[in-house]
Design an enzyme around this catalytic site. Structure first.
Site, PDB file in Angstrom:
ATOM      1  CB  THR A  25      -0.942  -0.050   1.226  1.00 17.48           C
ATOM      2  OG1 THR A  25      -1.886  -1.096   0.999  1.00 17.48           O
ATOM      3  CG2 THR A  25      -1.681   1.262   1.426  1.00 17.48           C
ATOM      4  CG  HIS A 178      -6.157  -8.340   0.657  1.00 16.31           C
ATOM      5  ND1 HIS A 178      -5.719  -9.198   1.645  1.00 16.31           N
ATOM      6  CD2 HIS A 178      -5.616  -7.122   0.953  1.00 16.31           C
ATOM      7  CE1 HIS A 178      -4.942  -8.521   2.499  1.00 16.31           C
ATOM      8  NE2 HIS A 178      -4.865  -7.265   2.091  1.00 16.31           N
ATOM      9  CG  ASN A 181      -2.671  -8.703   5.942  1.00 16.69           C
ATOM     10  OD1 ASN A 181      -2.252  -9.692   6.548  1.00 16.69           O
ATOM     11  ND2 ASN A 181      -1.977  -8.111   4.989  1.00 16.69           N
ATOM     12  CE1 TYR A 183      -7.577  -3.674   5.646  1.00 18.25           C
ATOM     13  CE2 TYR A 183      -5.960  -5.287   4.901  1.00 18.25           C
ATOM     14  CZ  TYR A 183      -6.257  -4.043   5.422  1.00 18.25           C
ATOM     15  OH  TYR A 183      -5.247  -3.169   5.748  1.00 18.25           O
ATOM     16  CG  ASN A 238      -6.151  -4.175   9.833  1.00 16.06           C
ATOM     17  OD1 ASN A 238      -5.960  -3.049  10.297  1.00 16.06           O
ATOM     18  ND2 ASN A 238      -5.745  -4.517   8.628  1.00 16.06           N
TER      19      ASN A 238
HETATM   20  C1  8OZ Z   1      -0.399  -1.272   5.225  1.00 10.44           C
HETATM   21  C2  8OZ Z   1      -1.119  -0.096   5.245  1.00 10.44           C
HETATM   22  C3  8OZ Z   1      -2.388  -0.076   4.732  1.00 10.44           C
HETATM   23  C4  8OZ Z   1      -2.940  -1.219   4.195  1.00 10.44           C
HETATM   24  C5  8OZ Z   1      -2.579  -4.968   4.155  1.00 10.44           C
HETATM   25  C6  8OZ Z   1      -3.550  -3.574   2.490  1.00 10.44           C
HETATM   26  O1  8OZ Z   1      -2.091  -5.073   5.288  1.00 10.44           O
HETATM   27  C7  8OZ Z   1      -2.807  -3.638   3.565  1.00 10.44           C
HETATM   28  C8  8OZ Z   1      -2.224  -2.409   4.174  1.00 10.44           C
HETATM   29  C9  8OZ Z   1      -0.943  -2.423   4.693  1.00 10.44           C
HETATM   30  O2  8OZ Z   1      -2.899  -5.960   3.510  1.00 10.44           O
END
Ligand code: 8OZ
Length: 370
Positions: A25, A178, A181, A183, A238
């Site tokens: 990112t 994806h 992480n 999401y 996250n």
């Molecule tokens: C770092 C900052 C913002 C997003 C991920 C898409 O961890 C990210 C991400 C990483 O997969």
């Protein structure tokens, strides 16, 4: 010489070597359109066997950070086409990472200032990046609302639309879903973020359902040989957590096995951090064996903290592909440097997220014509 530098075929993807550039990112896409320097940035790195773009939103609702790119508007796809043309002209192969952030967003980034959507109305204890006047700031993510069961097919359709546009209009060789992480898909997988009582929550079977449905639909649309998926079984990124990671991800992998995917991209440990987490043990060899025993033939891509020596060892021990993230920020010619045993440049953390060419396209290659 390690086979790290030899060609490899992953599904329909013909790779010049077994090294992948992991998604990174960079927050340089105002209005969700890849910015003016994206073409140079990806072209400079085209000697990677596989380039995986930075995470790219499948819809406005799927966006959760300032100035990240999208795959849902004509000008976004046109800008990506410039990137894929340049990478192909340089002999590279490039897929885009399709992203829906779920609850990792902020009302200021959502359509109509709405609450972000998630499996359940559980706020993540984590921050996202907003940018004001070019200055990034890290702010607490907003409280999400729980998705209705009836809304899920619409999100699956957003993934399908994005995948078709990616390989159609934008000229990508394929897509990476994806599912890592913390999401949206990972929020469904893991019990700490999924308290649903419908067919998408509760049992492992139910929590895996959304991610498997998305992947099956994308495969039906563009063919499994052009689809990869990223998983992070135990990352705390996250604010995701699950008490039965091994059983959960072996179930997910067995579900993916019949889909004929190009590759499985597996983050070992904490994303961008420790490979071993004492309180979150995971047996990756067992997970891979579960996938293979179920007939899965996708390339097994490992990621997290590899260097030239550990990557070569991983390939000797059966990994098919090795992804490098942070080293690719400061080393556009990472493949050549690893091959030559040359030193790697450090990158400047203050220019990772946001900004222009500085810290993006100004890292030199050792050999000037790369
Ligand atoms: C770092 C900052 C913002 C997003 C991920 C898409 O961890 C990210 C991400 C990483 O997969």
């Amino acid at each position: 010489m390690s086979s790290l530098f030899e060609p490899f075929r992953a599904g329909a993807l013909k790779l010049a070597n077994r090294i992948a550039m992991a998604p990174l990112t960079r927050n340089r896409s105002p209005g969700a359109v890849p910015g003016p320097h994206a073409v140079d940035y990806y072209r400079q790195r085209a000697s990677a066997g596989l380039l995986i773009t930075e995470a790219t939103a499948i819809s406005h609702q799927g966006q959760g950070y300032a100035d990240v790119p999208g795959l849902y508007a004509p000008e976004q796809l046109a800008a990506w086409k410039q990137v894929t043309d340049a990478v192909h002209a340089a002999g590279g192969c490039i897929v885009t990472q399709m992203w829906h952030v779920g609850r990792i967003s902020h009302t200021s980034l959502q359509p109509g200032g709405a609450a972000p959507v998630a499996p359940s109305a559980i706020t993540a204890k984590t921050k996202t990046v907003l940018i004001e006047n070019g200055v990034p700031s890290f702010v607490q993510t907003s409280a999400p609302r729980a998705l209705e069961t009836a809304e899920l097919p619409g999100i699956v359709a957003d993934y399908v639309r994005a995948a078709k546009a990616a390989v159609g209009e934008a000229g990508f060789d394929g897509v990476e879903i994806h599912a890592a992480n913390g999401y949206l898909i990972d929020q469904f997988f893991k019990s700490g973020s999924n308290a649903r009582t419908d067919a998408y929550g509760g049992s492992i079977d139910n929590r895996a359902r959304f991610g498997l449905e998305v992947t099956a639909a994308v495969v039906a649309a563009i063919g499994g040989g052009r689809v990869g998926i990223r998983l992070s079984p135990v990352t705390p990124a996250n604010d995701v957590v699950d008490g039965e990671s091994q059983a959960l991800f072996e179930h997910v992998l067995r579900g993916l096995a019949p889909l004929g995917l190009a590759y499985l991209h597996v983050i070992e440990g904490a994303t961008g951090g420790a490979r071993e987490l004492p309180d979150r043990p995971f047996d990756y060899a067992a997970a891979k064996a579960a996938y293979r025993q179920a007939g899965g033939q996708g390339a097994w891509m490992v990621n997290n903290g590899y260097d030239g020596a550990t990557a070569a060892l991983a390939v000797e021990q059966g990994a098919d592909l090795v992804a490098f993230g942070r080293p690719y920020i400061g080393n556009p010619d990472l493949v050549e440097r690893l091959k030559a045993g040359a030193p790697l440049a450090e990158s400047d953390r203050s220019t990772w997220y946001g900004g222009g060419a500085k810290g993006y396209t100004d890292y030199p290659s050792l050999n000037p014509h790369h």
